[in-house]
Design a protein around this motif. Structure first.
Motif, mmCIF file in Angstrom:
data_model
loop_
_atom_site.group_PDB
_atom_site.id
_atom_site.type_symbol
_atom_site.label_atom_id
_atom_site.label_comp_id
_atom_site.label_asym_id
_atom_site.label_seq_id
_atom_site.Cartn_x
_atom_site.Cartn_y
_atom_site.Cartn_z
ATOM 1 N N ALA A 97 0.945 -1.169 -0.025
ATOM 2 C CA ALA A 97 0.084 0.247 -0.047
ATOM 3 C C ALA A 97 0.878 1.348 -0.108
ATOM 4 O O ALA A 97 0.330 2.334 -0.279
ATOM 5 C CB ALA A 97 -1.084 -0.168 1.181
ATOM 6 N N SER A 98 2.182 1.167 0.202
ATOM 7 C CA SER A 98 3.125 2.314 0.114
ATOM 8 C C SER A 98 3.096 3.073 -1.229
ATOM 9 O O SER A 98 2.641 2.267 -2.253
ATOM 10 C CB SER A 98 4.300 1.913 0.586
ATOM 11 N N PRO A 99 2.883 4.360 -1.254
ATOM 12 C CA PRO A 99 2.753 5.149 -2.350
ATOM 13 C C PRO A 99 4.352 5.396 -2.917
ATOM 14 O O PRO A 99 5.172 5.040 -2.601
ATOM 15 C CB PRO A 99 2.404 6.449 -1.907
ATOM 16 N N VAL A 100 3.898 5.860 -4.190
ATOM 17 C CA VAL A 100 5.105 6.213 -5.238
ATOM 18 C C VAL A 100 5.559 7.585 -4.325
ATOM 19 O O VAL A 100 4.858 8.318 -3.785
ATOM 20 C CB VAL A 100 4.840 6.815 -6.424
ATOM 21 N N THR A 101 6.935 7.524 -4.140
ATOM 22 C CA THR A 101 7.572 8.730 -3.306
ATOM 23 C C THR A 101 8.260 9.291 -4.274
ATOM 24 O O THR A 101 9.375 8.911 -4.918
ATOM 25 C CB THR A 101 8.370 8.198 -2.332
ATOM 26 N N VAL A 102 8.442 10.808 -4.543
ATOM 27 C CA VAL A 102 9.073 11.457 -5.333
ATOM 28 C C VAL A 102 9.991 12.595 -4.151
ATOM 29 O O VAL A 102 9.658 13.152 -3.481
ATOM 30 C CB VAL A 102 8.100 12.598 -6.034
ATOM 31 N N THR A 103 11.344 12.209 -4.379
ATOM 32 C CA THR A 103 12.181 12.928 -3.607
ATOM 33 C C THR A 103 13.010 13.988 -4.308
ATOM 34 O O THR A 103 13.439 13.666 -5.066
ATOM 35 C CB THR A 103 13.419 11.757 -2.988
ATOM 36 N N VAL A 104 12.809 15.374 -3.723
ATOM 37 C CA VAL A 104 13.556 16.284 -4.456
ATOM 38 C C VAL A 104 14.738 16.881 -3.759
ATOM 39 O O VAL A 104 14.516 16.907 -2.663
ATOM 40 C CB VAL A 104 12.355 17.473 -4.775
ATOM 41 N N CYS A 105 15.734 17.061 -4.524
ATOM 42 C CA CYS A 105 17.069 17.461 -3.827
ATOM 43 C C CYS A 105 16.855 18.887 -3.847
ATOM 44 O O CYS A 105 16.567 19.677 -4.735
ATOM 45 C CB CYS A 105 18.071 17.014 -4.731
ATOM 46 N N ARG A 106 17.140 19.582 -2.709
ATOM 47 C CA ARG A 106 16.964 21.000 -2.489
ATOM 48 C C ARG A 106 18.392 21.213 -1.603
ATOM 49 O O ARG A 106 18.054 22.134 -0.678
ATOM 50 C CB ARG A 106 15.798 21.513 -1.704
ATOM 51 N N GLY A 124 18.161 23.377 -6.455
ATOM 52 C CA GLY A 124 17.124 24.236 -5.842
ATOM 53 C C GLY A 124 17.783 25.495 -5.442
ATOM 54 O O GLY A 124 17.106 26.523 -4.613
ATOM 55 N N THR A 125 18.997 26.025 -6.039
ATOM 56 C CA THR A 125 19.535 27.297 -5.710
ATOM 57 C C THR A 125 19.565 28.218 -6.872
ATOM 58 O O THR A 125 19.727 27.961 -8.166
ATOM 59 C CB THR A 125 21.064 27.212 -5.150
ATOM 60 N N GLU A 126 19.114 29.517 -6.474
ATOM 61 C CA GLU A 126 19.374 30.647 -7.649
ATOM 62 C C GLU A 126 20.688 30.641 -8.205
ATOM 63 O O GLU A 126 20.695 31.081 -9.326
ATOM 64 C CB GLU A 126 18.787 31.847 -6.864
ATOM 65 N N GLU A 127 21.693 30.347 -7.267
ATOM 66 C CA GLU A 127 23.006 30.487 -7.940
ATOM 67 C C GLU A 127 23.511 29.794 -8.917
ATOM 68 O O GLU A 127 23.893 30.158 -9.890
ATOM 69 C CB GLU A 127 23.991 30.360 -6.822
ATOM 70 N N LYS A 128 23.097 28.557 -8.684
ATOM 71 C CA LYS A 128 23.375 27.583 -9.829
ATOM 72 C C LYS A 128 22.548 27.707 -10.878
ATOM 73 O O LYS A 128 22.636 27.313 -12.176
ATOM 74 C CB LYS A 128 23.391 26.203 -9.068
ATOM 75 N N HIS A 129 21.166 28.049 -10.610
ATOM 76 C CA HIS A 129 20.194 27.817 -11.765
ATOM 77 C C HIS A 129 19.387 29.200 -11.626
ATOM 78 O O HIS A 129 18.139 29.097 -11.485
ATOM 79 C CB HIS A 129 19.305 26.819 -11.585
ATOM 80 N N PRO A 130 19.884 30.286 -11.954
ATOM 81 C CA PRO A 130 19.261 31.593 -12.014
ATOM 82 C C PRO A 130 17.626 31.575 -12.896
ATOM 83 O O PRO A 130 17.854 30.912 -14.068
ATOM 84 C CB PRO A 130 20.149 32.669 -12.547
ATOM 85 N N GLY A 131 16.934 32.149 -12.403
ATOM 86 C CA GLY A 131 15.723 32.291 -13.251
ATOM 87 C C GLY A 131 14.870 30.977 -13.224
ATOM 88 O O GLY A 131 13.778 30.992 -13.595
ATOM 89 N N LEU A 139 21.377 14.965 -2.301
ATOM 90 C CA LEU A 139 21.425 13.653 -2.900
ATOM 91 C C LEU A 139 22.846 13.213 -3.395
ATOM 92 O O LEU A 139 23.063 12.127 -3.686
ATOM 93 C CB LEU A 139 20.283 13.304 -3.862
ATOM 94 N N ASP A 140 23.573 14.353 -3.374
ATOM 95 C CA ASP A 140 25.274 13.961 -3.726
ATOM 96 C C ASP A 140 25.439 13.532 -5.285
ATOM 97 O O ASP A 140 26.031 12.810 -5.276
ATOM 98 C CB ASP A 140 25.659 12.944 -2.788
ATOM 99 N N ALA A 141 24.497 14.259 -5.948
ATOM 100 C CA ALA A 141 24.745 14.045 -7.345
ATOM 101 C C ALA A 141 24.569 15.507 -7.980
ATOM 102 O O ALA A 141 23.820 15.747 -8.927
ATOM 103 C CB ALA A 141 23.462 13.247 -7.951
#
Length: 134
Positions: free
Chosen positions: A13-22, A27-34, A60-62
């Motif tokens: 019954a466990s759901p799909v899990t989406v893990t988002v690296c932040r 998730g940083t403006e410095e690396k991905h402006p805009g 996530l070290d990637a």
């Protein structure tokens, strides 16, 4: 059946899990402006809704593939042979939509990734894969 399987009767019954690296890069403006990282995360949570679980982790070290998202199979998807799928360069809104559509379709093991997500798939070392929190 192993003892571990007997101790986890709700695995199917466990759901799909989406893990988002932040973390440090993702998730940083410095690396991905805009890129509206906070907005993207909230859009993903809203789009997935009750079909799965979305969570953010520090790193996530990637980092060479940032922004990284891992789509983990549901219990049924894992039983069908699905394994976590690591996606890199998740920067555009259409990728968020495709991830949400995949979760609604059943995720890894139950449905093929939609659109161009298969081109976003990355390989990471076992050390990194095993470091993903449960």
């Amino acid at each position: 059946m192993s003892r571990r399987d007997r101790d986890r009767p709700q695995a199917a019954a466990s759901p799909v899990t989406v893990t988002v690296c932040r973390g440090c890069c993702c998730g940083t403006e410095e690396k991905h402006p805009g890129v509206d990282h906070a907005g993207q995360y909230e859009r993903l949570r809203a789009a997935v809704g009750t079909a799965g679980r979305v969570r953010a982790v520090k790193c996530l070290d990637a980092c060479t593939h940032s922004n990284v998202v891992v789509v983990g199979p549901s219990g049924a998807g894992r039983a069908a042979g699905g394994r976590p799928v690591w996606l890199g360069w998740v920067l555009a809104d259409d990728m968020v939509d495709e991830i949400a559509a995949w979760v609604h379709a059943g995720g890894p093991g139950l449905a093929d990734p939609p659109g161009l997500l298969d081109l976003q798939e990355i390989s990471v070392s076992r050390r990194i894969r095993e470091g993903l929190p449960d």
